[in-house]
Design a protein around this motif. Structure first.
Motif, PDB file in Angstrom:
ATOM      1  N   GLY A 123       0.769  -1.230   0.000  1.00 52.19           N
ATOM      2  CA  GLY A 123       0.000   0.000   0.000  1.00 52.19           C
ATOM      3  C   GLY A 123       0.803   1.285   0.000  1.00 52.19           C
ATOM      4  O   GLY A 123       0.279   2.348  -0.294  1.00 52.19           O
ATOM      5  N   TRP A 124       2.096   1.225   0.342  1.00 50.57           N
ATOM      6  CA  TRP A 124       2.900   2.443   0.431  1.00 50.57           C
ATOM      7  C   TRP A 124       4.026   2.504  -0.597  1.00 50.57           C
ATOM      8  O   TRP A 124       4.517   3.582  -0.911  1.00 50.57           O
ATOM      9  N   LYS A 167       0.936  10.801   2.052  1.00 50.51           N
ATOM     10  CA  LYS A 167      -0.161  10.693   3.009  1.00 50.51           C
ATOM     11  C   LYS A 167      -1.496  11.105   2.390  1.00 50.51           C
ATOM     12  O   LYS A 167      -2.547  10.688   2.844  1.00 50.51           O
ATOM     13  N   LYS A 168      -1.435  11.898   1.316  1.00 51.72           N
ATOM     14  CA  LYS A 168      -2.657  12.320   0.618  1.00 51.72           C
ATOM     15  C   LYS A 168      -3.076  11.293  -0.435  1.00 51.72           C
ATOM     16  O   LYS A 168      -4.059  11.500  -1.130  1.00 51.72           O
ATOM     17  N   GLY A 169      -2.312  10.183  -0.586  1.00 50.38           N
ATOM     18  CA  GLY A 169      -2.669   9.123  -1.523  1.00 50.38           C
ATOM     19  C   GLY A 169      -2.141   9.310  -2.935  1.00 50.38           C
ATOM     20  O   GLY A 169      -2.577   8.615  -3.850  1.00 50.38           O
ATOM     21  N   VAL A 170      -1.189  10.225  -3.127  1.00 56.15           N
ATOM     22  CA  VAL A 170      -0.611  10.483  -4.447  1.00 56.15           C
ATOM     23  C   VAL A 170       0.693   9.698  -4.577  1.00 56.15           C
ATOM     24  O   VAL A 170       1.550   9.754  -3.701  1.00 56.15           O
ATOM     25  N   TRP A 171       0.837   8.983  -5.693  1.00 57.19           N
ATOM     26  CA  TRP A 171       2.069   8.224  -5.950  1.00 57.19           C
ATOM     27  C   TRP A 171       3.100   9.130  -6.605  1.00 57.19           C
ATOM     28  O   TRP A 171       2.776   9.894  -7.509  1.00 57.19           O
ATOM     29  N   TYR A 172       4.357   9.071  -6.140  1.00 55.62           N
ATOM     30  CA  TYR A 172       5.444   9.833  -6.759  1.00 55.62           C
ATOM     31  C   TYR A 172       6.681   8.944  -6.890  1.00 55.62           C
ATOM     32  O   TYR A 172       6.870   8.003  -6.134  1.00 55.62           O
TER      33      TYR A 172
END
Length: 184
Positions: A123-124, A167-172
């Protein structure tokens, strides 16, 4: 012309009147298909001598072959040179245009020093397989030839790329870097 009745069948019962074929034993002067005693003993002696000399260290160990373009680490293909997009980077961050982080690297286990994955941290984190150097590699080596941290004359990093979720759910995009050589 041959008639059908004259052709012997390949299967089935033997035709009436056909002679039975018997195998005869080889004559006494026929060559045998087994090695002579002297040849067998000579081969065993040579094998024993070779094993003994190898155990004594007379023969050098085989060298690992030089790879032609990549190094396979576990199941990751690591390109041996820095891609062009990171060629002008200095000691920090090095490796490439994505965010370079130490906290995105695994710190234990079989793949210590590689990017965390969904298997290690569901998930992370995710890996970016086959996205380095035109899509063929999972990571690369990046070298810097000046003082860098505790390495007085240069450092070589292994760079392994992946994704991190904020933490806002955006993948980078992220890069895990691990020092694999330090010149002092």
């Amino acid at each position: 012309m041959i008639e059908l009745e004259d052709v012997p069948p390949l299967r089935g019962p033997r035709p009436r009147g056909a002679q039975r074929v018997r195998r005869r034993p080889l004559p006494d002067d026929a060559p045998r298909l087994r090695p002579a005693r002297r040849s067998l003993l000579t081969g065993l002696a040579a094998a024993g001598a070779t094993a003994g000399l190898k155990a004594l260290g007379v023969f050098p160990q085989a060298r690992e072959a030089i790879s032609s373009g990549f190094e396979l680490v576990g199941y990751y293909d690591i390109y041996p040179r820095c891609p062009s997009y990171a060629s002008n980077h200095n000691c920090s961050p090095g490796c490439g245009p994505s965010y370079v982080c130490a906290w995105c690297c695994r710190n234990s286990g079989k793949y210590k020093g590689f990017h965390k994955s969904g298997a290690s941290n569901p998930g992370w984190y995710k890996l970016r397989p086959n996205q380095c150097y035109s899509g063929g590699y999972d990571g690369w080596l990046w070298a810097y030839s000046k003082k860098c941290g505790s390495c007085a004359k240069g450092v070589t990093w292994r760079c392994h790329d992946g994704w991190n979720k904020s933490k806002k759910g955006v993948w980078y995009k992220t890069i895990c870097r691990k020092a694999v050589a330090c010149k002092n």
